[in-house]
Design a protein around this motif. Structure first.
Motif, PDB file in Angstrom:
ATOM      1  N   SER A  50     -46.289 -23.929 101.950  1.00  0.00           N
ATOM      2  CA  SER A  50     -45.581 -25.839 101.847  1.00  0.00           C
ATOM      3  C   SER A  50     -44.679 -26.081 100.525  1.00  0.00           C
ATOM      4  O   SER A  50     -46.374 -26.050  99.681  1.00  0.00           O
ATOM      5  CB  SER A  50     -45.649 -25.877 102.950  1.00  0.00           C
ATOM      6  OG  SER A  50     -47.049 -26.521 102.454  1.00  0.00           O
ATOM      7  N   ALA A  51     -44.209 -27.474 100.083  1.00  0.00           N
ATOM      8  CA  ALA A  51     -44.727 -28.192  99.316  1.00  0.00           C
ATOM      9  C   ALA A  51     -45.377 -28.997  99.624  1.00  0.00           C
ATOM     10  O   ALA A  51     -45.058 -30.183  98.371  1.00  0.00           O
ATOM     11  CB  ALA A  51     -42.975 -28.903  99.658  1.00  0.00           C
ATOM     12  N   ARG A 219     -36.051 -18.525 105.877  1.00  0.00           N
ATOM     13  CA  ARG A 219     -36.960 -18.591 105.239  1.00  0.00           C
ATOM     14  C   ARG A 219     -36.737 -19.722 104.063  1.00  0.00           C
ATOM     15  O   ARG A 219     -35.337 -19.832 103.848  1.00  0.00           O
ATOM     16  CB  ARG A 219     -36.803 -17.094 104.590  1.00  0.00           C
ATOM     17  CG  ARG A 219     -37.090 -17.109 103.397  1.00  0.00           C
ATOM     18  CD  ARG A 219     -36.973 -16.102 102.459  1.00  0.00           C
ATOM     19  NE  ARG A 219     -35.710 -15.189 102.055  1.00  0.00           N
ATOM     20  CZ  ARG A 219     -35.051 -14.185 101.268  1.00  0.00           C
ATOM     21  NH1 ARG A 219     -36.336 -13.414 101.258  1.00  0.00           N
ATOM     22  NH2 ARG A 219     -34.089 -14.376 101.880  1.00  0.00           N
ATOM     23  N   ARG A 220     -37.541 -20.493 103.332  1.00  0.00           N
ATOM     24  CA  ARG A 220     -36.818 -21.264 102.328  1.00  0.00           C
ATOM     25  C   ARG A 220     -38.326 -20.981 101.285  1.00  0.00           C
ATOM     26  O   ARG A 220     -39.047 -20.538 101.005  1.00  0.00           O
ATOM     27  CB  ARG A 220     -37.677 -22.657 102.992  1.00  0.00           C
ATOM     28  CG  ARG A 220     -37.292 -23.503 101.951  1.00  0.00           C
ATOM     29  CD  ARG A 220     -37.181 -25.215 102.633  1.00  0.00           C
ATOM     30  NE  ARG A 220     -36.290 -25.185 103.141  1.00  0.00           N
ATOM     31  CZ  ARG A 220     -35.985 -26.404 103.629  1.00  0.00           C
ATOM     32  NH1 ARG A 220     -36.697 -27.430 103.978  1.00  0.00           N
ATOM     33  NH2 ARG A 220     -34.225 -26.279 105.252  1.00  0.00           N
ATOM     34  N   HIS A 221     -36.908 -21.380  99.977  1.00  0.00           N
ATOM     35  CA  HIS A 221     -37.818 -21.174  98.844  1.00  0.00           C
ATOM     36  C   HIS A 221     -38.188 -22.634  98.030  1.00  0.00           C
ATOM     37  O   HIS A 221     -37.407 -22.875  98.521  1.00  0.00           O
ATOM     38  CB  HIS A 221     -36.732 -20.603  97.704  1.00  0.00           C
ATOM     39  CG  HIS A 221     -36.729 -18.681  97.642  1.00  0.00           C
ATOM     40  ND1 HIS A 221     -35.998 -18.570  98.475  1.00  0.00           N
ATOM     41  CD2 HIS A 221     -36.842 -17.532  97.573  1.00  0.00           C
ATOM     42  CE1 HIS A 221     -35.398 -17.632  99.498  1.00  0.00           C
ATOM     43  NE2 HIS A 221     -36.048 -16.509  98.329  1.00  0.00           N
ATOM     44  N   ILE A 222     -39.110 -22.423  96.878  1.00  0.00           N
ATOM     45  CA  ILE A 222     -39.447 -23.176  96.842  1.00  0.00           C
ATOM     46  C   ILE A 222     -40.104 -22.775  95.143  1.00  0.00           C
ATOM     47  O   ILE A 222     -40.472 -21.744  94.391  1.00  0.00           O
ATOM     48  CB  ILE A 222     -40.721 -24.082  96.777  1.00  0.00           C
ATOM     49  CG1 ILE A 222     -41.048 -24.455  98.412  1.00  0.00           C
ATOM     50  CG2 ILE A 222     -41.588 -25.059  95.828  1.00  0.00           C
ATOM     51  CD1 ILE A 222     -41.605 -25.134  99.129  1.00  0.00           C
ATOM     52  N   PHE A 223     -39.683 -23.658  94.305  1.00  0.00           N
ATOM     53  CA  PHE A 223     -39.884 -23.164  92.023  1.00  0.00           C
ATOM     54  C   PHE A 223     -40.070 -24.293  91.913  1.00  0.00           C
ATOM     55  O   PHE A 223     -40.379 -25.768  92.333  1.00  0.00           O
ATOM     56  CB  PHE A 223     -38.480 -23.283  91.942  1.00  0.00           C
ATOM     57  CG  PHE A 223     -37.730 -22.400  92.763  1.00  0.00           C
ATOM     58  CD1 PHE A 223     -37.789 -20.518  91.794  1.00  0.00           C
ATOM     59  CD2 PHE A 223     -36.686 -22.270  93.460  1.00  0.00           C
ATOM     60  CE1 PHE A 223     -36.531 -19.615  92.352  1.00  0.00           C
ATOM     61  CE2 PHE A 223     -35.946 -21.054  93.472  1.00  0.00           C
ATOM     62  CZ  PHE A 223     -36.025 -20.022  93.535  1.00  0.00           C
ATOM     63  N   VAL A 224     -41.053 -23.997  90.854  1.00  0.00           N
ATOM     64  CA  VAL A 224     -42.132 -24.615  89.662  1.00  0.00           C
ATOM     65  C   VAL A 224     -41.470 -25.062  88.778  1.00  0.00           C
ATOM     66  O   VAL A 224     -41.468 -23.667  88.129  1.00  0.00           O
ATOM     67  CB  VAL A 224     -43.683 -24.818  89.888  1.00  0.00           C
ATOM     68  CG1 VAL A 224     -44.007 -25.713  88.934  1.00  0.00           C
ATOM     69  CG2 VAL A 224     -43.751 -24.549  91.272  1.00  0.00           C
ATOM     70  N   TYR A 247     -36.750 -32.530  94.925  1.00  0.00           N
ATOM     71  CA  TYR A 247     -37.883 -32.149  94.700  1.00  0.00           C
ATOM     72  C   TYR A 247     -39.218 -33.106  94.624  1.00  0.00           C
ATOM     73  O   TYR A 247     -39.143 -34.424  94.509  1.00  0.00           O
ATOM     74  CB  TYR A 247     -36.977 -32.437  92.937  1.00  0.00           C
ATOM     75  CG  TYR A 247     -36.221 -33.390  92.689  1.00  0.00           C
ATOM     76  CD1 TYR A 247     -36.662 -34.603  91.954  1.00  0.00           C
ATOM     77  CD2 TYR A 247     -34.622 -33.856  93.478  1.00  0.00           C
ATOM     78  CE1 TYR A 247     -35.764 -35.900  91.509  1.00  0.00           C
ATOM     79  CE2 TYR A 247     -34.094 -34.809  92.687  1.00  0.00           C
ATOM     80  CZ  TYR A 247     -35.192 -35.626  91.812  1.00  0.00           C
ATOM     81  OH  TYR A 247     -33.971 -36.906  91.496  1.00  0.00           O
ATOM     82  N   ARG A 248     -40.161 -33.177  93.519  1.00  0.00           N
ATOM     83  CA  ARG A 248     -41.382 -33.810  92.808  1.00  0.00           C
ATOM     84  C   ARG A 248     -42.014 -33.800  92.121  1.00  0.00           C
ATOM     85  O   ARG A 248     -41.778 -32.339  91.411  1.00  0.00           O
ATOM     86  CB  ARG A 248     -41.981 -33.839  93.630  1.00  0.00           C
ATOM     87  CG  ARG A 248     -42.853 -32.375  94.742  1.00  0.00           C
ATOM     88  CD  ARG A 248     -43.992 -33.146  95.474  1.00  0.00           C
ATOM     89  NE  ARG A 248     -44.452 -32.090  95.845  1.00  0.00           N
ATOM     90  CZ  ARG A 248     -46.115 -31.120  95.068  1.00  0.00           C
ATOM     91  NH1 ARG A 248     -45.677 -31.995  93.609  1.00  0.00           N
ATOM     92  NH2 ARG A 248     -45.781 -30.232  95.813  1.00  0.00           N
ATOM     93  N   LEU A 254     -41.560 -30.317  87.201  1.00  0.00           N
ATOM     94  CA  LEU A 254     -41.176 -30.582  89.358  1.00  0.00           C
ATOM     95  C   LEU A 254     -41.613 -29.629  89.997  1.00  0.00           C
ATOM     96  O   LEU A 254     -40.940 -27.472  89.692  1.00  0.00           O
ATOM     97  CB  LEU A 254     -39.530 -31.397  89.369  1.00  0.00           C
ATOM     98  CG  LEU A 254     -39.380 -32.251  88.349  1.00  0.00           C
ATOM     99  CD1 LEU A 254     -37.141 -32.009  87.845  1.00  0.00           C
ATOM    100  CD2 LEU A 254     -39.385 -33.140  89.294  1.00  0.00           C
ATOM    101  N   LEU A 255     -41.588 -29.208  90.776  1.00  0.00           N
ATOM    102  CA  LEU A 255     -41.535 -28.694  92.681  1.00  0.00           C
ATOM    103  C   LEU A 255     -40.433 -28.996  92.425  1.00  0.00           C
ATOM    104  O   LEU A 255     -39.656 -30.112  93.278  1.00  0.00           O
ATOM    105  CB  LEU A 255     -42.548 -29.505  93.730  1.00  0.00           C
ATOM    106  CG  LEU A 255     -42.226 -27.788  94.391  1.00  0.00           C
ATOM    107  CD1 LEU A 255     -43.917 -27.774  94.865  1.00  0.00           C
ATOM    108  CD2 LEU A 255     -41.881 -28.994  95.983  1.00  0.00           C
TER     109      LEU A 255
END
Length: 370
Positions: A50-51, A219-224, A247-248, A254-255
């Motif tokens: 998760s984020a 499916r969900r993608h998260i990037f940093v 984003y945060r 940033l994520l």
């Protein structure tokens, strides 16, 4: 197969939902609790993908209530030093109609409110999507360290007598005299009077066909990234609810997430290499002042949904002894504490008002199997 052990309650899955139920059961005085995890450690499934964002303002009033109470519990635990939870607030962007709908679903007394472009601009140091004229500011939202929450739930549960067995894959449900009586694993069976299915994306895989919850997984993608631009490191997270982009700050970068959601079979979600290009296009559109950045990390996780998007919590009427704690649809971080409390109460025979919108039996009335 031989019987390997017995407990009062067996919980399948030690992610946020399963660990929260174990934690809540121990707080209610249960001691014979056994938690079985298919992975070598907790948090390797959706919970750990998760984020880490707690969001209390959502379209479902029922989910918003759970998120609000869970956020309060997390704030108390953070004050006690039990978990890491940083209250930064959040901005939700979108057309005024969408924002008003969200505020209507918020619990009575919620501090969330409409704010102006100038307020958002000041908090984000001028770096936010163009065309924004207003948004919702939810001051109690923030970022939680999921590992710290999992560790707290597990530690409290273990101190109270609960046992956790990792790397133990459940392959089937033991049914005796028409009720759930334990689970089967590759090495043998474990017996119990109550079985809780908190197996996340695998929640339907080990149950008898007639008792399987109807879930779809996306499916969900998260990037940093390695760039914050001018965004303050302690800024609220910002979520464009209509275009699907949030984003945060995360460390010195940033994520970011573009809120993708392609349907997948249960399992570990692989990263789609094409998603990085889509992310960069979205950033050029919505964060034009953000400097060129490198991606430091990326991952993907599965979000599991029931047919109506609400969680599946509580007893399965057709099979006494079986309880569900699954289908959290991406709200596991925000709602885990309350999910545990409600399911633990249901195990003790208490149907609390807050669980009613999530009871699996709601689908029987409209002819859909849960």
């Amino acid at each position: 197969m031989s019987t390997l052990g017995r407990a009062s309650t067996i919980i399948v899955g030690s992610g946020l939902a399963g660990a929260a139920v174990a934690h809540a059961l121990v707080l209610r005085g249960h001691r014979e609790v056994l938690v079985l995890e298919r992975e070598k450690a907790a948090g390797l499934g959706s919970s750990g993908k998760s984020a880490g964002m707690i969001r209390q303002v959502v379209e479902s009033a029922a989910i918003a209530r759970l998120a609000t109470e869970s956020a309060r519990a997390c704030a108390v635990l953070a004050e006690q030093g039990a978990i890491a939870f940083e209250v930064r607030g959040s901005f939700l962007m979108g057309p005024i109609e969408s924002l008003e709908r969200l505020l209507k679903a918020a619990p009575v007394g919620s501090p969330a409110n409409l704010v102006s472009r100038s307020f958002i601009k000041e908090r984000m140091n001028g770096q936010f999507p163009p065309g924004v004229s207003q948004g919702i500011f939810s001051p109690g939202d923030g970022v939680v360290d999921v590992d710290s929450v999992l560790a707290h739930f597990r530690t409290v549960a273990q101190r109270g007598g609960a046992q956790f067995l990792d790397h133990t894959e459940v392959t089937g449900l033991v049914v005796k005299d028409g009720r759930a009586a334990g689970v089967e694993t590759k090495d043998g069976s474990y017996r119990a009077s109550t079985v809780v299915d908190a197996a996340g994306a695998w929640a339907a895989e080990w149950l008898p066909l007639a008792s399987r919850p109807q879930l779809k997984h996306f499916r969900r993608h998260i990037f940093v990234s390695d760039q914050l631009g001018q965004i303050p490191a302690d800024a609220p997270y910002l979520w464009d609810i209509d275009h699907g982009f949030y984003y945060r700050p995360e460390g010195s970068g940033l994520l970011l997430c573009i809120c993708d959601g392609d349907e997948q079979a249960p399992g570990h979600a692989a990263v789609d290499g094409k998603m990085a290009g889509r992310l960069r296009s979205r950033c050029r559109e919505w964060l034009p002042d953000l400097p060129e950045f490198e991606l430091l990390d990326s991952w993907a996780g599965l979000r599991s949904f029931s047919p109506d998007g609400h969680f599946l919590l509580g007893p399965v009427a057709e099979l006494p002894g079986l309880q569900l704690a699954c289908g959290l649809g991406g709200h596991g971080v925000s709602c885990a504490y309350e999910v545990g409390r409600l399911v633990a109460a249901a195990i003790d025979g208490e149907t609390l008002p807050e669980i009613r919108p999530f009871l699996p039996d709601r689908f029987r009335e409209i002819g859909i199997e849960s």
